[in-house]
Structures are given as structure tokens and as C-alpha cells.
Enzyme design. Structure first.
Site, short mmCIF file in Angstrom:
data_model
loop_
_atom_site.label_atom_id
_atom_site.label_comp_id
_atom_site.label_asym_id
_atom_site.label_seq_id
_atom_site.Cartn_x
_atom_site.Cartn_y
_atom_site.Cartn_z
CD GLU A 120 -1.76 1.72 2.84
OE1 GLU A 120 -1.36 2.88 3.08
OE2 GLU A 120 -2.14 0.92 3.73
CD GLU A 193 7.12 4.96 2.25
OE1 GLU A 193 6.20 4.78 3.05
OE2 GLU A 193 7.73 6.06 2.15
#
Length: 1065
Positions: A120, A193
């Protein structure tokens, strides 16, 4: 963003709390079917069923499968399927300019590495059409969206946005579709991330020179990554930890989608790419659009993208919970100690039963009513037996009906339980089942819940479209028909038919709950739990380093290689800050109207009381709000205001129990609330009002009853009843139990409030009312109340004193009413009568004492058991009407997007960081959230002024900052909020209009000047950090504090002293 642990579609835990009395390329049309005549659309309304293509007709490569008008929700729903890929599509047409888009993918996690969650994040880091780094965050200031996010839920991932600007909608739609269907998924983005190993402070290498790489030791290397640190923060929240471990136990086939830090470091970049290829495909997608934009416009733009794909494999695997048909299961796991709970009450335990199948919409609705009857409110049988009965202090986070999966799960549990009482929780729950089945359910209570649903349908909210998306997606991914989810009246009518036949709810109880096919899940507080996590992380790090040593030949070379990788990532991050963003679409400042939309109010006086009226379409509802401000309230009474509000909704009156009052509230109102009041003046820095506020809403004809209920509860709550002392202690336990989890969820806000407390008395009062100081004071009250009957009696006396002036006729009282124009005259009569019956009492006063403010330390460190940190830095600026206020707001946007985000999130690995300007309160702030390196973040904060002062801000950057401000300024507003800004803070339309124009006219020179004046030269700054104390906190003049039942060393107000003196806890 990890979806809330309660899950989409979850009926959240119904814990009775204060102020809460009740509780989505080319036109291809088959020649064998009649083409859809788009001209029919122009002559129809947004929701006319005839204006949409018929079932079987095709439009832009989609075929209509169902369409339906839902009059009670003022909408028409059309379900379609994309011919080439089988992508599911739901369009919800409604007269609402706040248009919504959402695309979701089924993402059953294969393990606990958090691959759906990390995907995501990385999905939003660049795509084929928009190959810049992080287009999602780059679009935030190029849009007027009022909602823009991404969610990882248990078994699906969703990317939604909402905006009232049609061009903006199409811009964002293009970015979202390309991001999700054509992501780049670069390895450096995965490392940023997701997770990586690297030196804790790579900037030191740059400052000390390349040769310093050889000096790094294995101890200097740490695990990094935005998601890694986010999840370390999540597991610091014991409520989240309890829920996720419970879910892993009851549904082991559904792995932790957010990721367990213990397993996140096993995920590889290739595994991420493979997961994306399997799951992020139109054939595995659900798409939703909502609002007043034409369906054909959406289908054309979306169809052009989907037509670039061939049909793929959809993931239709619905993960089911354990088979409990063979009898009860028991699972016990360790967890952290709650320092706000007694040492002998460190158990959390719950028992869960299955309740059918969520594809049966009517039965799922019905068991939801059953859940509410058992759990909602202080008068509910479960509350009375479990919490009032003394077995625990509050419900567990899984308590209630969870309908987010295919199988609805009903759970009841308690926190703050002793080891001896833990087995009694289940037996007590089963006893309540038996008693409820035997006695049946009171019809008045059922009618009260149905009345609440009627009011919910009438209530006009600003975010209705996002609510539709959240309501439909989870069940849609698990096999339900979303059209049925939207058919409120059909579901309610079918429920009523079954209910009126008699014994329906009892039959559901007998069917699902009167058995021992259940799972009991218990978490035991373990003193070594947090240390064990640290040790496990160290073992994982050593294992990764050993693998690198084998590859590189020595520890020094392995660590040097990690440092080089970190420097390469830093270089990529630096280059991204100066990247050409011209490929991204953007609105222009010229798209913003210079004129603020006027929401006219009128004012009147009744019995010398100021009343503000807002007349607007409300669907037959009237909204009420009253403020009662107190001048120079004694400090000891101020600390008790939140507890007083709790008591109003708990203790009952001389003639009615709280259960009876809750039933009446549900039957006559949409809810009533009491809360503390703290508002700042827009014209004078540091000037504020404090007190209590009261609000509620009801059908127009029920307003007299609502006002009478409110007045009676405030003025006649019985603090002298024999049950009051135990109930008050119960309320104190509920607040303190889980307090650390509440702080972890909003740690940056608590840190900022604590920091600002040293700036002025206004901020100090706010901290006493709703900050860490309030939490510690509540813990102290509980400790004293449990140990000393005399102290408890003193507390009750002070609560009765507050009651005497809580709501009274005087200079401090103001009222606001929002209603239909046709209801205004009758409401005036009702209000006049209500005001006439109020007592006229003044609150006690005490001389202003600024020593409490002046004694607040400028650098405060709260030592809390969190694995990441939260920081806040505050400085006082100017009032709202000052010409510097607008450029300060522009400055905060520029610093957030151009400096803090790249420095603290991208490079530093924190989950979030930002600057904000509070124009009404007159302060400028910096915060970081789930931050692994707060020392570096503070340096970034302190360098921000020079950065902003010296930068030559471009017109494009200024435009983006202004767009960011107007996202919130022009966001849709629920009807009940109209007129509230003027009523609460005295901000007139003319003040808002002037500030709006000033924002639009801000220049680069203005930004440079306010950066110099306030951030570089600046006034007094205050800093607060929350997190686990490390050695560096022993220096740098930090005042270290703790929060617990046995905290010591921090100055707190003693609310039971005669003069509210400062004492050491």
C-alpha cells in the site's frame, strides 16, 4: 495507512463513556444490445432511476447488472461489471457535490510480513504515467480534496479520495488508477517504506566525511522503514495488540495484514512485486464512485485504463475463523503491563461466538441489534454484571459484533481483571445470556434503537460518501451484494416483521449464544514483555548482520556496505526534492473563489441570553448547543470537569436509574452530550473562555423533551445516593485503564498540548482539561478514592459544587439552534420556556495564578513504554486577525511538504511529521509521530526557520501551500456545524473573508519574513517528547516525568486540596 484494528464494518466496542449516552480506452457497445442513449441523462435528475442504463445495457465497456433507487437515503445505486476484466463497479448517485472514488483489491496476506501494508505504501511512490517519487504526497498540496488516503484492512486494501471540485476529481482519479494498476515498486522505495538495515544517523557520515564509514560498529546499525516503525508504534498500543493477537487466534488463516515487526524483516522486494502482480489487477478489484457527477464520465475515464488489461484471476478465497463446533477453545498469550492498572489486575480476557453469515443482511442487522441490547450503555446487562459487578474496569477492544468478515463474531470481554477473576468473566457472560433469554428484551429498548436509526437517516453528514464506501467494501469483498447493504428500509422492514411475530431476538440468542462453541482469549500482563521484544529485535538484527558478514567478509565491511546503501538512498531522496513535477496534474489558485460562502445566522436575546440561529434544511431535525463559560475557575475544580461530565451520564437521578435515562434518550433524541469548553479569542492573544458545553439533537417535536432530559441530568444527578461512590470509582478506573493506549494513538497531539502548556495560561488550562496532566490527575484521584473514604467524600462534595453552577442563567451562557425555517418560531417558544426554568448561579472564582504556567518546564520528556517516539514543539505567535496569521499558515504548509516530510519521514523513517499554524489559538507547532529518531527530528524542527527564511519560494510552491489550506477551509460541512465557528470563537464572516483574502495574497517575501520573525528570532519555545527513556534524555536539560498510578516527581494540581495547590504526586 493501517486500517483501524477494529476493521471496516466492525461494530466498535460499545464502552459507555462520557458524552456518549447511547450509543468503490474506447467505447465498446455490443451490437446485439440497445446502446445506452446518453442524451436521456441530460433531462433527468441525479438520482432518477430512468436516467441510468437498464440492466444488460452497455456503456464504455461496462455492462449494467443491477440498478436500484433507495429513497430513504436519497440515492440510486448502479452495479456494473467491466466486460474485458470482470472488474466489479458500484456507482452511488446522490445530490452531493462531495464526489468520492475508491478502488480496492482483495489482499489476503500470505504471512505476517505485512506485504499488503508495505505494498500500500510503495504503490503510492511512483507509477508509469507519473514516474516521480511519491506522487501521492506530491498531490496532497495540488488538490482541493477533503479526503485522500489509503487503507490496509484485514483482507483487502482500499485507495479512496473525496473532493467537491470536478476537475480535481478527474486529476486524482488519473493518479490513483495509475498508481494502483501501474506502480513502479522500485527497490529503494521498498527499503524506505518497508524495512532496511542501516546506520541510525547517516547524516553524521556526510558531516564527518566518507572515512567515518569505517568507524561504524554493528551497534550503530538499526532496523529502519516507515511501516516497520509504524507497526512498532502499533504494538505499543495494548488495545491494538490485544485485538490483533485475538484475531490471529480465532482466524489463523488470515495473517496480520499490517505486519508484525518480528516478521516484517523477512519480506523481500521480489515478494512484494510478486504479490502486487497477483493482486493489483482489475479482475481482483472493486471500484466505487459516489456523488453527483455523471456515471458516463466516470466509466469513460476508468474504462480507458481497465481496457489495457486482459482478464486475470480474482482472489475469491474468503478466510473463515476456526471451527468451534466441537466445543470451547482457550488461548492465553503474554502482553505488556498497564502501568495505569493495579499490579494484581493485569489480565484482559474475552469470549467469542459466531453469529451466522454476513451475506444474510437482515440477520446480520438483527444480531447487531441484539449486540446493542446486551452491551450498549451503563444500563446494559453486560455492563451491570461485568463492570459494575467489579470483575474488570472496561470492555476489551473486540467487544461487540464484528461483521467485517464472512462470519459475524460476537465478543464480550474485560480489561483490568485479576487472575482469580479471569475465569469468572466467561461464566458471568453466560449467566447474562441465560437471564436475558429468560426475561426477554424490553420493547422500549428495541424501539429506542430503531428511533436512533430513523434519526441517523435524517442527519445530513458531510462525509456520507466515504461512509457508503466503508459500509459496503468489506462485506462486498466477502461475498455480499452491496446493493443489499444500501437498502436500509427493506432491511429494517424485514426486521420489524420478524420482531413483531414475537421471540425473534430471543431465537437468535438461542441459535447462536446458548452453547459452549466459543473461544476464550486471554492476555496476561508480563513485566518482561517489552524487554523480550527488544531482545528479539536484537537477535533478528544479529542474524541479518551475520548473513551480510558472510557476503562481505567482515563486520566492518558489512556495516560499511550498509552505510553506502544508506547514503545512496539519501542521495535519491535529496534528488527527489528537486524533481520536475510537471507531469502531475494540479488545480490552480485561480480555481479558488475569493469569496467565502456565506452561511447566514441571526442573533436574538432571550432573558438576556445570547442565542445564535442558523436556519437551513435539516430533514425535520433541530440541533441544540449551549455554552456556559466560567470566569477564573479554581484550578482544583477545573481538573474535575471531565469527571463531572462522566458522572452526568452514569449516576442517574433520584427518580430514575441511568438505564431508564438511556432508554428515554434513545426514544426521544439522537443523543445528548456534555463536554468541557475551551475556546480562544480571534482578536486577543491569550484570551480564552473555559467552561462546559451541552449539545443534542432530536426531531422538531421532541426538542422540549430533549431539553428537559438534559437539564434534569445536569442539575439532578444524584451524587448522594449510596451507589454514587462506587460508580465514581468505576468511572475513574475506566478512564485510567487503557490511558497509555489512548495516548499512543494520538501521541503527537498529547506531546504538543503538553509542550504548549508552558506558553500561556490558556494552553496550560487546556492541558489540565484534556492532556497528560488530566490523565495523571485522574489516576491520582482513583488512588486517593480507593485508599481514603474521606478523600472520596471530598471529591463528591466538589462534584456537587460544580453541579450547582454547571448550567445556569447568567452572563456566561450562550445558545445556538440549527433548524428548518418553519421550525424556528416554535423552537423560540420552547427555548424561552427552557431558559426561564434555569437556575441563576455563578461559578466560584479564584485569583489568576500564573506561577503554575511559569513553572512548566520548556523541555519535558515523558518516559512511556512505547517503541517509537512522539514529539511536539510549540511557540506562541499572533491572534487570528493579525496580518501575520495568514502567511504563518502558508509557511506551515510549505515546511510540511518541502522540508519536514522528506527529512523526517522519508529520510528519518518516522510515520509522520508536520508543521501547523493554529490561527485561532495563535501558536505555531511542529510534531512527529511514531518517530524512531526524535533527537534528529528536533534538530530538523529547529533548522526549519533558517530553511524557510533563506529559500526562494516559487509561485508553484506558494500555490500548492494555498491549495492545502483551502482543502480544509472549503471542505463540506455537516448542517449541524453551520454557524458553530462564530458561536464558539466569535469569528465573524468578515474576519474569515479577510483572512481568506490574505491567504490568497501571501507572497514569498511574506513567508520569508514570518519565518525570520517567529521561527528564527522567535519567542519562547516549548518541547515535549513521549517514549522510552534513553541515555540522551539524561542530558540536554530534559525534565523527565512518568505517567502511572504511582507516578512521582511531576508537579500536578491536587483537585482535592482546599485551594488547588500544586503538589508532588
Amino acid at each position: 495507512m493501517l486500517r483501524s484494528f477494529s476493521g471496516a464494518g466492525k461494530c466498535k466496542c460499545r464502552i459507555p463513556v462520557s458524552r456518549q449516552p447511547v450509543c468503490g480506452r474506447s467505447l465498446r457497445i455490443s451490437s446485439t444490445l440497445t446502446p445506452w442513449n446518453q442524451s436521456r441523462r441530460a433531462a433527468s435528475t441525479v438520482t432518477s432511476l430512468d436516467s441510468f442504463p437498464n440492466v444488460g445495457e452497455k456503456l464504455h465497456g461496462f455492462t449494467v447488472q443491477e440498478k436500484k433507487h433507495v429513497p430513504e437515503l436519497h440515492l440510486t445505486a448502479v452495479r456494473l461489471k467491466h466486460d474485458k476484466t470482470d472488474a466489479d463497479y458500484l456507482h452511488v448517485a446522490r445530490e452531493d457535490k462531495n464526489n468520492v472514488f475508491g478502488i480496492g483489491f482483495k489482499t489476503n496476506p500470505p504471512d505476517a510480513t505485512g506485504v499488503p501494508h508495505i505494498l500500500e505504501h510503495t504503490t503510492l511512490c511512483g507509477s508509469e504515467k507519473y514516474p516521480i517519487r511519491d506522487p501521492f504526497f506530491k498531490m496532497l498540496p495540488r488538490s482541493l480534496s477533503n479526503f485522500m488516503n489509503a487503507f490496509t484492512s484485514a483482507d483487502h486494501t482500499t485507495y479512496p479520495f473525496a473532493t467537491t471540485n470536478r476537475q480535481d476529481f478527474q486529476n486524482l482519479l488519473s493518479v490513483y488508477l495509475d498508481a494502483t494498476l501501474h506502480p513502479l515498486l522500485k527497490e529503494e522505495d521498498f527499503r524506505q517504506e518497508g524495512w532496511r538495515l542501516g546506520p541510525e544517523d547517516p547524516r553524521s557520515i556526510l558531516t564527518q566525511g566518507e572515512q567515518s564509514k569505517g568507524n561504524l560498529q554493528s551497534e550503530d546499525v538499526v532496523f529502519k522503514g516507515v511501516v516497520y516503525n509504524e507497526m512498532k508504534g502499533q504494538i505499543s498500543d495494548a488495545n491494538y495488540l490485544y485485538y490483533i493477537k485475538y484475531r490471529e487466534s480465532i482466524c489463523p488463516s488470515l495473517n496480520n495484514s499490517g505486519g508484525d515487526p518480528q516478521y516484517i524483516t523477512d519480506l523481500t522486494h521480489q515478494q512484494l512485486v510478486d504479490f502486487s502482480k497477483r493482486n493489483y489487477h482489475p479482475s481482483n478489484a472493486k471500484i466505487l464512485t459516489y456523488g453527483d457527477m455523471p456515471l458516463s464520465v466516470h466509466l469513460k475515464q476508468i474504462g480507458e485504463v481497465l481496457d489495457g488489461f486482459e482478464k486475470g484471476q480474482a482472489d475469491t478465497d474468503v478466510k473463515l475463523p476456526l471451527d468451534l463446533s466441537r466445543g470451547p477453545l482457550n488461548v492465553t498469550v503474554p502482553g505488556p503491563i498497564d502501568t495505569f492498572a493495579s499490579e494484581d489486575k493485569q489480565y484482559k480476557t474475552s469470549t467469542s461466538w459466531y453469529m451466522g453469515d454476513t451475506t444474510d443482511v437482515v440477520e446480520t442487522f438483527s444480531v447487531g441489534i441484539l449486540s446493542s441490547l446486551l452491551l450498549d450503555g451503563y444500563g446494559s446487562p453486560m455492563y451491570r454484571a461485568l463492570i459494575e459487578g467489579g470483575l474488570g474496569s472496561s470492555f476489551t477492544p473486540n467487544t461487540g459484533l464484528d461483521s467485517s468478515g464472512r462470519v459475524p463474531i460476537f465478543s464480550v470481554g474485560l480489561t483490568g481483571v485479576s487472575e482469580a477473576d479471569a475465569p469468572k468473566v466467561k461464566s458471568t457472560i453466560k449467566r447474562v445470556f441465560e437471564e436475558s433469554l429468560s426475561s426477554g428484551f424490553n420493547d422500549e429498548k428495541v424501539q429506542g434503537f430503531l428511533h436512533q436509526l430513523e434519526l441517523a437517516l435524517r442527519h445530513k453528514t458531510a462525509n456520507f460518501g466515504i461512509g457508503v464506501m466503508e459500509k459496503t467494501l468489506s462485506s462486498w469483498f466477502n461475498g455480499s451484494n452491496p446493493m443489499k447493504e444500501l437498502s436500509w428500509n427493506e432491511v429494517i422492514d424485514e426486521f420489524k416483521k420478524k420482531y413483531e411475530q414475537g421471540g425473534y431476538l430471543e431465537s437468535l440468542m438461542q441459535k447462536y449464544l446458548m452453547n459452549d462453541n466459543c473461544l476464550t482469549f486471554t492476555m496476561v500482563g508480563t513485566p518482561s514483555y517489552n524487554k523480550d521484544l527488544d531482545d528479539q529485535e536484537m537477535v533478528r538484527k544479529e542474524k541479518k548482520l551475520s548473513e551480510l558478514v558472510e557476503r562481505h567478509g567482515s563486520v566492518e565491511q558489512a556495516v560499511s556496505a550498509l552505510a553506502e546503501e544508506e547514503l545512496q538512498l539519501l542521495k535519491i531522496q535529496e534528488e527527489a526534492q528537486n524533481a520536475d513535477l510537471s507531469c502531475l496534474p494540479s488545480l490552480r489558485v485561480e480555481d479558488i473563489s475569493r469569496e467565502k460562502e456565506r452561511k447566514p445566522v441571526r442573533e436574538s436575546k432571550m432573558d438576556d441570553i445570547d442565542v445564535v440561529w442558523r436556519e437551513a434544511p435539516t430533514n425535520g431535525l433541530t440541533y441544540f448547543q449551549a455554552l456556559n463559560s466560567f470566569e477564573e475557575l479554581p484550578d482544583d475544580l477545573r481538573l474535575l470537569l471531565p469527571l463531572f461530565n462522566d458522572c452526568i451520564m452514569r449516576l442517574g437521578t433520584g427518580d430514575k436509574t441511568m438505564e431508564q435515562w438511556e432508554d428515554l434518550i434513545k426514544l426521544k433524541t439522537g443523543g445528548i452530550t456534555t463536554s468541557t469548553l475551551h475556546t480562544s479569542s480571534p482578536t486577543e492573544l491569550g484570551k480564552f473562555r473555559e467552561g462546559l458545553q451541552f449539545s443534542g439533537y432530536a426531531l422538531d417535536n421532541n426538542i422540549p423533551d430533549m431539553l428537559q432530559i438534559l437539564t434534569t441530568l445536569v442539575t439532578e444527578t444524584d451524587f448522594t445516593s449510596p451507589h454514587a461512590p462506587a460508580m465514581i470509582q468505576e468511572l475513574l478506573r475506566m478512564t485510567t485503564n487503557g490511558a497509555l493506549d489512548a495516548v499512543a494513538g494520538s501521541g503527537h497531539r498529547y506531546a504538543l498540548n503538553a509542550a504548549a502548556a508552558g506558553l500561556s495560561r490558556s494552553f496550560w488550562v487546556q492541558e489540565q482539561q484534556s492532556g497528560l496532566a488530566q490523565l495523571q490527575a485522574t489516576a491520582n484521584l482513583l488512588r486517593d478514592a480507593e485508599s481514603s473514604p474521606e478523600r472520596l467524600a471530598e471529591l463528591i462534595d466538589k462534584l456537587r459544587l460544580i453541579q450547582s453552577f454547571a448550567i445556569s442563567k447568567g452572563s456566561g451562557l450562550r445558545v445556538r439552534m440549527v433548524c428548518e425555517p418553519s421550525s424556528a418560531s416554535q423552537n423560540e417558544i420552547v427555548l424561552q420556556k427552557w431558559l426561564a426554568g434555569l437556575p441563576r448561579n455563578r461559578s466560584p472564582t479564584s485569583p489568576l495564578d500564573h506561577t503554575s504556567v511559569n513553572s512548566v518546564a520548556n523541555r519535558v520528556f515523558y518516559d512511556l513504554p512505547y517503541k517509537v517516539y512522539y514529539s511536539g514543539l510549540a511557540m506562541q505567535t499572533v491572534p487570528f486577525i493579525d496580518p501575520s496569521s495568514a502567511p504563518l499558515s502558508v509557511l506551515s504548509q510549505l515546511l510540511t511538504h518541502k522540508y519536514l516530510h522528506p527529512e523526517i519521514r522519508e529520510k528519518g523513517g518516522a510515520y509522520g511529521a508536520g508543521a501547523s499554524n493554529g490561527p485561532i489559538k495563535g501558536f505555531f507547532a511542529f510534531t512527529s509521530y511514531r518517530d524512531p529518531n526524535p533527537v534528529n527530528s528536533l534538530k530538523v524542527f529547529q533548522n526549519s526557520g533558517i530553511f524557510a527564511r533563506d529559500r526562494a519560494w516559487s509561485d508553484r510552491e506558494l500555490a500548492e501551500a494555498k491549495l492545502g489550506i483551502f482543502q480544509g477551509l472549503d471542505a463540506p460541512m455537516s448542517v449541524d456545524e453551520e454557524g458553530a465557528r462564530y458561536f464558539m470563537s466569535g469569528v465573524t464572516h468578515e474576519m474569515d473573508q479577510r483572512w481568506r483574502e490574505q491567504v490568497l495574497d501571501v507572497t514569498a517575501k511574506d513567508v520569508n519574513e514570518v519565518a525570520q520573525k517567529f521561527l528564527v528570532e522567535g519567542s519562547r519555545q516549548s518541547i515535549c517528547l513521549l517514549g522510552e527513556k534513553k541515555d540522551w534524555a539524561d542530558s540536554d536539560d530534559w525534565e523527565v516525568r512518568k505517567l502511572s498510578m504511582n507516578a512521582s516527581g511531576e508537579p500536578v494540581i491536587d483537585p482535592l486540596s482546599q485551594d488547588g495547590a500544586v503538589a508532588s504526586a
